[in-house]
Write a protein that holds these residues in place. Structure first.
Motif, PDB file in Angstrom:
ATOM      1  N   GLN A 153     -10.411 -21.404 -15.331  1.00  0.00           N
ATOM      2  CA  GLN A 153      -9.822 -22.872 -15.480  1.00  0.00           C
ATOM      3  C   GLN A 153      -8.354 -22.872 -15.769  1.00  0.00           C
ATOM      4  O   GLN A 153      -7.811 -24.276 -15.512  1.00  0.00           O
ATOM      5  N   ALA A 154      -7.845 -22.019 -16.412  1.00  0.00           N
ATOM      6  CA  ALA A 154      -6.351 -21.908 -16.893  1.00  0.00           C
ATOM      7  C   ALA A 154      -5.451 -22.257 -15.725  1.00  0.00           C
ATOM      8  O   ALA A 154      -5.963 -21.824 -14.663  1.00  0.00           O
ATOM      9  N   GLU A 155      -4.515 -22.676 -16.105  1.00  0.00           N
ATOM     10  CA  GLU A 155      -3.108 -22.767 -15.212  1.00  0.00           C
ATOM     11  C   GLU A 155      -2.821 -21.329 -14.973  1.00  0.00           C
ATOM     12  O   GLU A 155      -2.779 -20.335 -15.980  1.00  0.00           O
ATOM     13  N   LYS A 156      -2.664 -21.011 -13.520  1.00  0.00           N
ATOM     14  CA  LYS A 156      -2.089 -19.621 -13.379  1.00  0.00           C
ATOM     15  C   LYS A 156      -0.669 -19.699 -12.920  1.00  0.00           C
ATOM     16  O   LYS A 156      -0.017 -20.722 -12.418  1.00  0.00           O
ATOM     17  N   MET A 157       0.016 -18.455 -13.203  1.00  0.00           N
ATOM     18  CA  MET A 157       1.454 -18.221 -12.619  1.00  0.00           C
ATOM     19  C   MET A 157       1.321 -18.262 -11.115  1.00  0.00           C
ATOM     20  O   MET A 157       0.294 -17.450 -10.665  1.00  0.00           O
ATOM     21  N   PRO A 158       1.858 -18.975 -10.349  1.00  0.00           N
ATOM     22  CA  PRO A 158       1.627 -18.945  -8.736  1.00  0.00           C
ATOM     23  C   PRO A 158       2.130 -17.640  -7.979  1.00  0.00           C
ATOM     24  O   PRO A 158       3.142 -17.720  -7.461  1.00  0.00           O
ATOM     25  N   LEU A 159       1.613 -16.709  -8.427  1.00  0.00           N
ATOM     26  CA  LEU A 159       1.915 -15.476  -7.746  1.00  0.00           C
ATOM     27  C   LEU A 159       0.646 -14.733  -7.445  1.00  0.00           C
ATOM     28  O   LEU A 159      -0.340 -14.508  -8.119  1.00  0.00           O
ATOM     29  N   VAL A 160       0.797 -13.826  -6.094  1.00  0.00           N
ATOM     30  CA  VAL A 160      -0.394 -13.380  -5.391  1.00  0.00           C
ATOM     31  C   VAL A 160       0.162 -12.055  -5.496  1.00  0.00           C
ATOM     32  O   VAL A 160       1.274 -11.410  -5.104  1.00  0.00           O
ATOM     33  N   VAL A 161      -0.779 -10.943  -6.138  1.00  0.00           N
ATOM     34  CA  VAL A 161      -0.285  -9.638  -6.196  1.00  0.00           C
ATOM     35  C   VAL A 161      -1.145  -8.881  -5.031  1.00  0.00           C
ATOM     36  O   VAL A 161      -2.498  -9.151  -4.859  1.00  0.00           O
ATOM     37  N   VAL A 162      -0.352  -8.238  -3.953  1.00  0.00           N
ATOM     38  CA  VAL A 162      -1.115  -7.557  -2.793  1.00  0.00           C
ATOM     39  C   VAL A 162      -0.985  -6.106  -2.854  1.00  0.00           C
ATOM     40  O   VAL A 162      -0.078  -5.608  -3.304  1.00  0.00           O
ATOM     41  N   LEU A 163      -2.006  -5.513  -2.937  1.00  0.00           N
ATOM     42  CA  LEU A 163      -2.178  -3.802  -2.941  1.00  0.00           C
ATOM     43  C   LEU A 163      -2.357  -3.350  -1.548  1.00  0.00           C
ATOM     44  O   LEU A 163      -3.700  -3.639  -0.938  1.00  0.00           O
ATOM     45  N   ASP A 164      -1.444  -2.553  -0.978  1.00  0.00           N
ATOM     46  CA  ASP A 164      -1.528  -2.198   0.261  1.00  0.00           C
ATOM     47  C   ASP A 164      -1.931  -0.756   0.591  1.00  0.00           C
ATOM     48  O   ASP A 164      -1.270   0.088   0.021  1.00  0.00           O
ATOM     49  N   ASP A 165      -3.067  -0.631   0.648  1.00  0.00           N
ATOM     50  CA  ASP A 165      -3.608   0.994   0.736  1.00  0.00           C
ATOM     51  C   ASP A 165      -3.441   1.704  -0.490  1.00  0.00           C
ATOM     52  O   ASP A 165      -3.057   2.940  -0.490  1.00  0.00           O
ATOM     53  N   VAL A 166      -3.618   0.943  -1.547  1.00  0.00           N
ATOM     54  CA  VAL A 166      -3.496   1.757  -2.858  1.00  0.00           C
ATOM     55  C   VAL A 166      -4.823   2.627  -2.963  1.00  0.00           C
ATOM     56  O   VAL A 166      -6.029   1.975  -3.029  1.00  0.00           O
ATOM     57  N   ARG A 167      -4.922   3.943  -3.210  1.00  0.00           N
ATOM     58  CA  ARG A 167      -5.947   4.775  -3.182  1.00  0.00           C
ATOM     59  C   ARG A 167      -6.705   4.841  -4.548  1.00  0.00           C
ATOM     60  O   ARG A 167      -7.695   5.344  -4.584  1.00  0.00           O
ATOM     61  N   SER A 168      -5.976   4.966  -5.653  1.00  0.00           N
ATOM     62  CA  SER A 168      -6.163   5.352  -6.960  1.00  0.00           C
ATOM     63  C   SER A 168      -7.185   3.989  -7.560  1.00  0.00           C
ATOM     64  O   SER A 168      -6.496   2.943  -7.742  1.00  0.00           O
ATOM     65  N   LEU A 169      -8.404   4.242  -8.027  1.00  0.00           N
ATOM     66  CA  LEU A 169      -9.274   3.074  -8.447  1.00  0.00           C
ATOM     67  C   LEU A 169      -8.624   2.922  -9.833  1.00  0.00           C
ATOM     68  O   LEU A 169      -8.828   1.572 -10.388  1.00  0.00           O
ATOM     69  N   HIS A 170      -8.187   3.743 -10.803  1.00  0.00           N
ATOM     70  CA  HIS A 170      -7.388   3.516 -11.815  1.00  0.00           C
ATOM     71  C   HIS A 170      -6.240   2.591 -11.727  1.00  0.00           C
ATOM     72  O   HIS A 170      -6.170   1.673 -12.494  1.00  0.00           O
TER      73      HIS A 170
ATOM     74  N   PHE B 106       2.550  -4.307  -3.009  1.00  0.00           N
ATOM     75  CA  PHE B 106       2.818  -2.675  -3.573  1.00  0.00           C
ATOM     76  C   PHE B 106       1.972  -2.083  -2.711  1.00  0.00           C
ATOM     77  O   PHE B 106       0.922  -2.324  -2.496  1.00  0.00           O
ATOM     78  N   GLY B 107       2.666  -0.839  -2.329  1.00  0.00           N
ATOM     79  CA  GLY B 107       2.009  -0.021  -1.349  1.00  0.00           C
ATOM     80  C   GLY B 107       1.429   1.312  -1.981  1.00  0.00           C
ATOM     81  O   GLY B 107       1.364   1.590  -3.056  1.00  0.00           O
ATOM     82  N   ASN B 108       1.171   2.156  -1.031  1.00  0.00           N
ATOM     83  CA  ASN B 108       0.120   3.284  -1.297  1.00  0.00           C
ATOM     84  C   ASN B 108       1.027   4.461  -2.082  1.00  0.00           C
ATOM     85  O   ASN B 108       2.230   4.098  -1.883  1.00  0.00           O
ATOM     86  N   GLU B 109       0.524   4.857  -2.838  1.00  0.00           N
ATOM     87  CA  GLU B 109       1.013   5.918  -3.977  1.00  0.00           C
ATOM     88  C   GLU B 109       1.964   6.899  -3.231  1.00  0.00           C
ATOM     89  O   GLU B 109       2.921   7.331  -3.959  1.00  0.00           O
ATOM     90  N   VAL B 110       1.963   7.093  -2.270  1.00  0.00           N
ATOM     91  CA  VAL B 110       2.676   8.308  -1.495  1.00  0.00           C
ATOM     92  C   VAL B 110       3.433   7.626  -0.150  1.00  0.00           C
ATOM     93  O   VAL B 110       4.623   7.872  -0.332  1.00  0.00           O
ATOM     94  N   LYS B 111       3.050   6.917   0.443  1.00  0.00           N
ATOM     95  CA  LYS B 111       3.489   6.148   1.693  1.00  0.00           C
ATOM     96  C   LYS B 111       4.354   4.893   1.387  1.00  0.00           C
ATOM     97  O   LYS B 111       4.945   4.406   2.271  1.00  0.00           O
ATOM     98  N   GLY B 112       3.978   4.342   0.327  1.00  0.00           N
ATOM     99  CA  GLY B 112       4.469   3.044   0.135  1.00  0.00           C
ATOM    100  C   GLY B 112       3.946   1.856   0.838  1.00  0.00           C
ATOM    101  O   GLY B 112       2.801   1.832   1.373  1.00  0.00           O
ATOM    102  N   VAL B 113       4.720   0.866   1.095  1.00  0.00           N
ATOM    103  CA  VAL B 113       4.314  -0.461   1.929  1.00  0.00           C
ATOM    104  C   VAL B 113       4.449   0.065   3.401  1.00  0.00           C
ATOM    105  O   VAL B 113       5.544   0.730   3.809  1.00  0.00           O
ATOM    106  N   HIS B 114       3.403  -0.214   4.151  1.00  0.00           N
ATOM    107  CA  HIS B 114       3.811  -0.261   5.519  1.00  0.00           C
ATOM    108  C   HIS B 114       4.916  -0.956   5.963  1.00  0.00           C
ATOM    109  O   HIS B 114       5.229  -1.902   5.599  1.00  0.00           O
ATOM    110  N   GLN B 115       5.359  -0.275   7.058  1.00  0.00           N
ATOM    111  CA  GLN B 115       6.726  -0.766   7.663  1.00  0.00           C
ATOM    112  C   GLN B 115       6.688  -2.090   8.231  1.00  0.00           C
ATOM    113  O   GLN B 115       7.300  -2.944   8.071  1.00  0.00           O
ATOM    114  N   SER B 116       5.296  -2.366   9.033  1.00  0.00           N
ATOM    115  CA  SER B 116       5.011  -3.497   9.334  1.00  0.00           C
ATOM    116  C   SER B 116       4.944  -4.778   8.345  1.00  0.00           C
ATOM    117  O   SER B 116       5.354  -5.940   8.832  1.00  0.00           O
ATOM    118  N   VAL B 117       4.688  -4.449   7.318  1.00  0.00           N
ATOM    119  CA  VAL B 117       4.445  -5.399   6.267  1.00  0.00           C
ATOM    120  C   VAL B 117       5.797  -5.609   5.570  1.00  0.00           C
ATOM    121  O   VAL B 117       5.918  -6.805   5.292  1.00  0.00           O
TER     122      VAL B 117
END
Length: 182
Positions: free
Chosen positions: A11-28, A133-144
């Motif tokens: 219910q609290a006010e949120k910072m208007p920011l969305v975090v996107v994880l692009d093919d992040v493989r580590s569950l940790h 934020f992109g994959n741990e090895v390849k980073g953010v996809h170029q198309s993104v």
């Protein structure tokens, strides 16, 4: 310690920011990002591609319940997530070292900087942002990267030219939080 309950957080006010994880493989890493997003009341986390989704015991090990408080959505690709964010009027930054990227310490939230010529956003002040934020090895996809309105990078001065994705997310989200009036 004045901690919010999960319901109070929702219910609290949120910072208007969305975090996107692009093919992040580590569950940790995914869990750690959720925990950071809870700490700074980020609006949502978008999980894309091979990025695992809750509920999952390995995500929970580092999220410690933040996967229950922070809103999240799954997208088959980060390209789909970016298209949805643009439809919602978000200014999208990919966090990637590319030609023309903006140094993180130069970030201002008062206006959209150099909106991508292919973007549907007008060159006007934005009130919502997303960071990819992109994959741990390849980073953010170029198309993104190409579909983003801009790129941010963290200046680094050592022999390595990358940081762990969850560490990077923590640094970037903190920079947004410092600039946002909460």
């Amino acid at each position: 310690m004045k901690r919010l309950t999960v319901e109070q957080f929702r219910q609290a006010e949120k910072m208007p920011l969305v975090v996107v994880l692009d093919d992040v493989r580590s569950l940790h890493n995914v869990g750690s990002v959720f925990r950071t997003c809870d700490a700074f009341r980020v609006e949502a986390v978008y999980l894309c591609g091979i990025t695992a989704t809750p509920p999952h015991v390995e995500i929970h090990k580092t999220a410690l319940g933040a996967e229950d408080s922070v809103a999240w959505r799954y997208f088959k690709t980060a390209d789909e997530a970016i298209a949805e964010l643009h439809r919602q009027g978000c200014f999208v930054y990919s966090v990637e070292q590319v030609e023309g990227s903006k140094k993180l310490h130069e970030l201002t939230l008062s206006e959209a900087h150099g909106v991508n010529e292919n973007s549907t956003l007008a060159k006007e002040a934005c009130s919502r942002y997303a960071v990819v934020f992109g994959n741990e090895v390849k980073g953010v996809h170029q198309s993104v990267v190409d579909a983003s309105d801009g790129c941010l990078e963290i200046p680094q001065f050592g022999t390595k030219h990358s940081l762990n994705v969850s560490v990077t997310a923590g640094i970037v989200v903190w920079e947004f939080a410092k600039r946002w009036k909460m």
